[in-house]
Design a protein around this motif. Structure first.
Motif, mmCIF file in Angstrom:
data_model
loop_
_atom_site.group_PDB
_atom_site.id
_atom_site.type_symbol
_atom_site.label_atom_id
_atom_site.label_comp_id
_atom_site.label_asym_id
_atom_site.label_seq_id
_atom_site.Cartn_x
_atom_site.Cartn_y
_atom_site.Cartn_z
ATOM 1 N N ASN A 287 41.386 29.566 54.720
ATOM 2 C CA ASN A 287 42.807 29.877 54.538
ATOM 3 C C ASN A 287 42.956 31.316 54.060
ATOM 4 O O ASN A 287 42.136 31.804 53.296
ATOM 5 N N ILE B 35 45.755 34.215 58.260
ATOM 6 C CA ILE B 35 45.553 33.858 59.670
ATOM 7 C C ILE B 35 46.899 33.785 60.382
ATOM 8 O O ILE B 35 47.713 32.908 60.114
ATOM 9 N N LEU C 62 41.854 34.077 63.655
ATOM 10 C CA LEU C 62 41.279 32.733 63.718
ATOM 11 C C LEU C 62 39.808 32.810 64.095
ATOM 12 O O LEU C 62 38.945 32.197 63.456
ATOM 13 N N MET D 267 37.650 34.145 61.272
ATOM 14 C CA MET D 267 37.397 33.145 60.232
ATOM 15 C C MET D 267 36.323 32.155 60.663
ATOM 16 O O MET D 267 35.384 31.851 59.902
ATOM 17 N N VAL E 278 41.315 25.782 60.075
ATOM 18 C CA VAL E 278 42.017 26.767 59.250
ATOM 19 C C VAL E 278 43.338 26.214 58.744
ATOM 20 O O VAL E 278 43.935 25.325 59.351
#
Length: 328
Positions: A207, A210, A216, A219, A228
């Motif tokens: 988190n 994003i 995305l 991450m 996410v």
């Protein structure tokens, strides 16, 4: 791709909790756009335990809702136990089929929450946090999750998870920023990765910041998380879940996701849909104004739209204010 990720595992897209914003109407809108899970605003465990009318009303769900994670905050293990019991025994006709699980907020940085010893303060009070998690686990059959930060004062996410990892919670959302960072600054991908490595058999969501396919992918590739949590990146842009749902990692679906119901509509129709849902639980659109202005944030004429939208009270007002809106 990080080795912590399991082969052929679909990325979970969750609407992260935001106080004052992730209400029923917005949750439905995000679900219709492809969100797999949606979190409620923070709900006071003590308020539920005392059967506070206003707090209990936060468990009134719209008919369209599903896969909701109810987030609780507070600092009293007994109150958490009672709140978990109340939610778990909620009549099937009212909410039980809609709730996916219960979440314990251990990451809220707001001073008014932190100063009471709740929210992020609990991460730096590991013994009390563990008692709270155990209290919830012992009083519900629903999946239990927790939301934490990369660091709170003297405690890192890695240290905290090491302390509680033997407990039977199913999911953790890790905000990649520290308490002192709040909602801005660089994301600590390395710390999120450490948490996932510690919890290979649990769902870990990354988190923080994003709002695009590129973020995305960053991450996922840097942390190996299972999905996410998208918060501010969805405000005024619930279609972000449809966009990110086209990512290249989608395959097996662990959460029984259904196809989005709400695709290809222009901005005006999205806003009107939002208002229609909101009016199912509210007598006017005044509380929705904070959402409405986000739909035009970043546009050249955003200030002009804001002046119109902060005066909206009724459905007719909104329709009049939206004259001239072009497709998103």
């Amino acid at each position: 791709m990080n080795n912590a990720r399991k082969k052929n595992k679909k990325i979970i897209l969750a609407l992260a909790p935001i106080a004052g914003y992730t209400d029923s109407a917005f949750r439905v809108l995000c679900l219709e756009n492809g969100a797999d899970l949606v979190y409620t605003e923070m709900i006071s465990a003590e308020g539920l335990a005392r059967h506070n009318k206003k707090t209990l009303e936060m468990l009134n769900f719209l008919p369209e809702e599903k896969r909701v994670v109810v987030q609780l905050f507070g600092k009293n293990p007994e109150a958490f136990a009672k709140a978990a019991e109340i939610i778990s025994k909620c009549p099937v006709s009212k909410c039980q089929k809609k709730i996916w699980g219960l979440d314990i907020n251990l990451g809220c940085p707001a001073h008014k929450v932190f100063k009471t010893g709740a929210g992020a303060a609990l991460m730096d009070n590991k013994k009390l946090a563990r008692k709270i998690i155990e209290a919830v686990l012992n009083n519900t059959n629903l999946p239990v999750s927790i939301k934490i930060r990369s660091r709170v004062k003297n405690t890192t996410a890695e240290e905290f998870i090491n302390y509680i990892k033997v407990l039977d919670f199913k999911m953790v959302m890790v905000h990649g920023r520290t308490l002192s960072q709040g909602m801005t600054g660089e994301i600590d991908f390395a710390m999120i990765k450490k948490v996932k490595n510690l919890l290979p058999d649990k769902i870990v969501l990354g988190n923080g910041g994003i709002d695009s396919l590129e973020k995305l992918q960053e991450m996922i590739e840097k942390t190996g998380v299972d999905g996410v949590g998208i918060g501010r990146g969805a405000l005024g842009r619930p279609e972000v879940f449809s966009v990110l749902g086209c990512h290249p990692y989608e395959n097996e679906d662990p959460l029984d996701k259904q196809d989005p119901l709400f695709q290809g509509d222009d901005k005006k129709n999205i806003i009107l849909r939002h208002a229609k849902l909101f009016l199912q639980q509210n007598s006017n659109l005044i509380p929705l104004r904070k959402h409405l202005v986000h739909y035009f944030k970043g546009q050249k004429n955003a200030s002009e739209w804001r002046q119109k939208l902060i005066k909206v009270e009724t459905w007719e007002d909104l329709n009049s204010a939206l004259v001239g809106v072009k497709s998103a």
